[in-house]
Design a protein around this motif. Sequence first.
Motif, mmCIF file in Angstrom:
data_model
loop_
_atom_site.group_PDB
_atom_site.id
_atom_site.type_symbol
_atom_site.label_atom_id
_atom_site.label_comp_id
_atom_site.label_asym_id
_atom_site.label_seq_id
_atom_site.Cartn_x
_atom_site.Cartn_y
_atom_site.Cartn_z
ATOM 1 N N LEU A 55 0.942 -1.238 0.081
ATOM 2 C CA LEU A 55 -0.099 0.007 -0.072
ATOM 3 C C LEU A 55 0.732 1.282 -0.048
ATOM 4 O O LEU A 55 1.025 2.029 0.756
ATOM 5 C CB LEU A 55 -0.898 0.020 1.181
ATOM 6 C CG LEU A 55 -1.872 -1.335 1.405
ATOM 7 C CD1 LEU A 55 -2.436 -1.255 2.568
ATOM 8 C CD2 LEU A 55 -2.595 -1.390 0.008
ATOM 9 N N ASP A 56 1.607 1.500 -1.138
ATOM 10 C CA ASP A 56 2.606 2.520 -1.153
ATOM 11 C C ASP A 56 2.122 4.013 -0.908
ATOM 12 O O ASP A 56 2.714 4.654 -0.353
ATOM 13 C CB ASP A 56 3.199 2.386 -2.723
ATOM 14 C CG ASP A 56 3.780 1.271 -3.154
ATOM 15 O OD1 ASP A 56 4.184 0.520 -2.014
ATOM 16 O OD2 ASP A 56 4.062 0.772 -4.009
ATOM 17 N N GLU A 57 0.908 4.308 -1.472
ATOM 18 C CA GLU A 57 0.442 5.508 -0.917
ATOM 19 C C GLU A 57 0.215 5.760 0.501
ATOM 20 O O GLU A 57 0.356 6.878 1.013
ATOM 21 C CB GLU A 57 -1.009 5.940 -1.675
ATOM 22 C CG GLU A 57 -1.509 7.318 -1.638
ATOM 23 C CD GLU A 57 -2.825 7.593 -2.311
ATOM 24 O OE1 GLU A 57 -3.366 8.565 -2.041
ATOM 25 O OE2 GLU A 57 -3.145 6.673 -3.322
ATOM 26 N N LEU A 58 -0.286 4.780 1.085
ATOM 27 C CA LEU A 58 -0.670 5.029 2.602
ATOM 28 C C LEU A 58 0.634 4.952 3.141
ATOM 29 O O LEU A 58 1.148 5.820 4.351
ATOM 30 C CB LEU A 58 -1.289 3.780 3.152
ATOM 31 C CG LEU A 58 -3.110 3.807 2.769
ATOM 32 C CD1 LEU A 58 -3.616 2.483 3.374
ATOM 33 C CD2 LEU A 58 -3.605 4.880 3.358
ATOM 34 N N SER A 59 1.926 4.281 2.808
ATOM 35 C CA SER A 59 2.920 4.305 3.342
ATOM 36 C C SER A 59 3.542 5.446 3.169
ATOM 37 O O SER A 59 4.418 5.876 4.257
ATOM 38 C CB SER A 59 3.855 2.992 2.690
ATOM 39 O OG SER A 59 5.151 2.988 3.276
ATOM 40 N N GLU A 60 3.460 6.102 1.903
ATOM 41 C CA GLU A 60 4.336 7.313 1.673
ATOM 42 C C GLU A 60 3.672 8.791 2.647
ATOM 43 O O GLU A 60 4.118 9.442 3.058
ATOM 44 C CB GLU A 60 3.935 7.866 0.187
ATOM 45 C CG GLU A 60 4.526 9.266 -0.030
ATOM 46 C CD GLU A 60 6.033 9.134 0.080
ATOM 47 O OE1 GLU A 60 6.624 10.365 -0.218
ATOM 48 O OE2 GLU A 60 6.600 8.241 0.352
ATOM 49 N N ASN A 61 2.262 8.557 2.905
ATOM 50 C CA ASN A 61 1.624 9.371 3.588
ATOM 51 C C ASN A 61 2.149 9.234 5.185
ATOM 52 O O ASN A 61 2.267 10.317 5.948
ATOM 53 C CB ASN A 61 -0.049 9.213 3.749
ATOM 54 C CG ASN A 61 -0.674 9.686 2.190
ATOM 55 O OD1 ASN A 61 -0.143 10.388 1.615
ATOM 56 N ND2 ASN A 61 -1.763 9.067 1.954
#
Length: 253
Positions: free
Chosen positions: A236-242
């Motif tokens: 879950l790259d977007e959540l990880s980046e956030n």
Amino acid sequence: MIKTLGKRAFAIVLSASVLGLAACSSAPEQEEIERVPNKSVQALYEDAKQTLDSGLYARAIELLSAINSRYPFGPYSHQVQMDLVYAFYQTGNTEQALATVDRFLRLNPNHKNLDYMYYMRGLINIKADENGFQEYFGIDRADRDPSRTRVAFQDLTTLVKNYPDSTYVPEAKKRLAWLLNKMARYELKVANYYFEREAYLAAANRGKYVVEHFSQSSYLVPALEMMEKSYAMLGLDELSENARKAKELNQQR
């Protein structure tokens, strides 16, 4: 007929045994009260107060319990119960201390010293959650069920919210900050447990719980870091980046 009589005889013997045990269990308490001199309530309370102030808590409990038993509705009844709470707390008898506090709160909902009782209830629940032996030897207790900690937090929160002018509020706020960190630390301990077992979603959710409920604790950044790496493992790259951005933002504060 013989069998019936046998059962009755057994029942009588059993009842007598139970009554005997009950009498034995109540005997020490009665003996403690009987050891207290037969004085006026004022004289007895003066003795109890002096004993309490001297740190002789077991003897103070004897004296205060005798006053409570002999003069349950006397002029010192409320003060006696508050002193009993303190004495029980000092001797580590947390169950009796809590029972006395709860009874006081139930019977005296408008008493002028409720702030003290909520303060003591918080301290008692903190003490009930302690493990002196393990803490003395430095054993990590972050994995302990924090149910008592949560109750203590609620007690002290009630004090701060309902009695903001109380003299106990400054100390209560310090305790609340400590309890907040303790609860956040527990959640992260569980999150690490899940992460090590590759239960990444559960680990992320624990980190998220710390962020949502314990953002004022010193464990906000570690919680965001837990979310970042757990989401990354889930793809879950977007959540990880956030989570990473939020972590860096809070590290700069």
